[in-house]
Design an enzyme around this catalytic site. Structure first.
Site, PDB file in Angstrom:
ATOM      1  CG  HIS A 166      33.813  10.860  40.896  1.00 17.02           C
ATOM      2  ND1 HIS A 166      33.859   9.488  41.060  1.00 17.02           N
ATOM      3  CD2 HIS A 166      34.874  11.347  41.575  1.00 17.02           C
ATOM      4  CE1 HIS A 166      34.898   9.175  41.809  1.00 17.02           C
ATOM      5  NE2 HIS A 166      35.535  10.295  42.130  1.00 17.02           N
TER       6      HIS A 166
ATOM      7  CG  ASP B  64      19.055   7.721  41.856  1.00 18.23           C
ATOM      8  OD1 ASP B  64      19.518   7.808  40.711  1.00 18.23           O
ATOM      9  OD2 ASP B  64      18.435   8.648  42.415  1.00 18.23           O
TER      10      ASP B  64
ATOM     11  CB  SER C  43      38.289   8.549  42.777  1.00 15.81           C
ATOM     12  OG  SER C  43      37.732   8.571  44.069  1.00 15.81           O
TER      13      SER C  43
END
Length: 372
Positions: free
Chosen positions: A164, A229, A305
């Site tokens: 991401h 998901d 992150s």
């Protein structure tokens, strides 16, 4: 095919994990690592680079949600582990892969909108100061991405981070084409650049030296999943630098079950955005796990992150202690636990399949990726 997928997941199980005596040390287990090889590569249209970089990913699907999800089929696994490669000139390719299981004899050897503090009670993070720490292993393996995330050195020219930080699940983020990796270096008082530090040239603070990224690999499991998901399971990416970084790096390893981690604890360092310019170290206990994710409450803020989650265990073959990266810190999750919201920080585990893929990206030869 569903049965074959189950076979792949179960066959890649650990051996020699349990303690054999009262003098047992937390030991790196041996794994039967599968082989993942490119089958075909297709040229894609150049991306637009129009997504905003998000320093964390929020998902409402918690441990129970992931545990209740059915195992993917063999074809689905192949699709998730196929990948896109982004080059510095903006060109983009998609590579389909094949998955194979070899015997040892053949190789010789995812809410509601809330304040996402990610701090649990007393802030237990430690800022790392001084070149004697920042420039020494393992802290020296942590690097900063120009998109705002953290990465970890895993080879002479490779950095492991979160997907991401490069791609929002639908599009590449602004800055991904000209992505750079920052290395903390001493800033000398006299402005000299030499490696020899004398009494007349004492570092007063640190600065980042940046290296351009040559190409980036992102698994299609992330690109297809949108992180709500199945996508969260594939929140990892590998960056290849344009030149070697010349620092000691940390090897990757297959993530053992949480109960086999030393003290059930993990460690990672990152560039949390609430402490600009500081490298921040933390450790904490793992609270829960799925096949692909570790749930913990390590204090962290956006910016961390992409940090490599590591542990230190005994390497039986080499008769020494060794740190390995077993996961990639992804970010924050608000989870509805029977009507009660609970928050976790999540790390993507390096499974045998992911190990085989990342190792092949680094080495380009599956024979060098048979030991997890």
């Amino acid at each position: 095919m569903a049965g074959l997928s189950t076979l792949i997941l179960l066959l890649c199980a650990a051996k020699d994990v349990m303690p054999s005596s009262s003098h047992w040390k937390p030991t790196w287990p041996s794994y039967r690592v599968p082989v993942i090889l490119p089958q075909s590569t297709l040229n894609l249209d150049k991306p637009q680079f129009n997504a905003e970089a998000r320093l964390e990913v929020v998902s409402p699907c918690g441990p129970a949600c992931h545990k209740s999800s059915p195992l993917p089929t063999y074809e689905e696994v192949k699709n998730y582990l196929s990948y896109e490669t982004l080059y510095a000139n903006g060109s983009l390719t998609e590579t389909e892969v094949g998955i194979y299981i070899l015997s040892n004899s053949g190789d010789g050897s995812q809410g509601k909108s809330r304040t996402k503090r990610q701090i649990y009670g007393y802030d237990s993070r430690f800022s790392i100061f001084g070149k004697d720490f920042l420039l020494n292993y393992p802290f020296s393996t942590s690097v900063k991405l120009s998109t705002g995330c953290t990465g970890t050195l895993v080879a002479e020219k490779h950095v492991l981070t979160a997907a991401h930080c490069i791609h929002d699940g639908k599009s590449y983020v602004k800055g991904a084409q000209k992505l750079r990796v920052g290395f903390l270096k001493p800033k000398l008082k006299d402005g000299s650049k030499g490696a020899n530090i004398t009494n007349s040239a004492i570092p007063e603070k640190m600065k980042f030296q940046w290296i351009r990224v040559k190409r980036t690999h992102v698994p299609k499991g992330w690109i297809k999943g949108n992180a709500n998901d199945i996508g969260m399971d594939y929140d990892y990416a590998l960056l290849e630098l344009k030149k070697p970084h010349k620092r000691k790096f940390m090897k990757i390893g297959v993530s053992p079950p949480a109960r086999h981690l030393p003290g059930g604890r993990i460690h990672f360092s990152g560039y949390d955005n609430d402490r600009p310019g500081n490298l921040v170290y933390r450790f904490c206990d793992v609270k829960d796990e799925t096949y692909d994710l570790l749930y913990q409450q390590c204090d962290a803020q956006p910016g961390a992150s992409g940090s490599g989650v590591y542990v230190r265990m005994w390497k039986r073959q080499n008769h020494k202690w060794e740190r390995k990266i077993i996961g990639i810190f992804s970010g924050h999750q608000w989870v509805d636990m029977n009507g009660t919201p609970q928050d976790f920080n999540v790390a993507v585990r390096i499974t045998p399949l992911k190990y085989a893929q990342i190792c092949y990206w680094i080495k380009g030869n599956y024979l060098d990726c048979r030991e997890g």
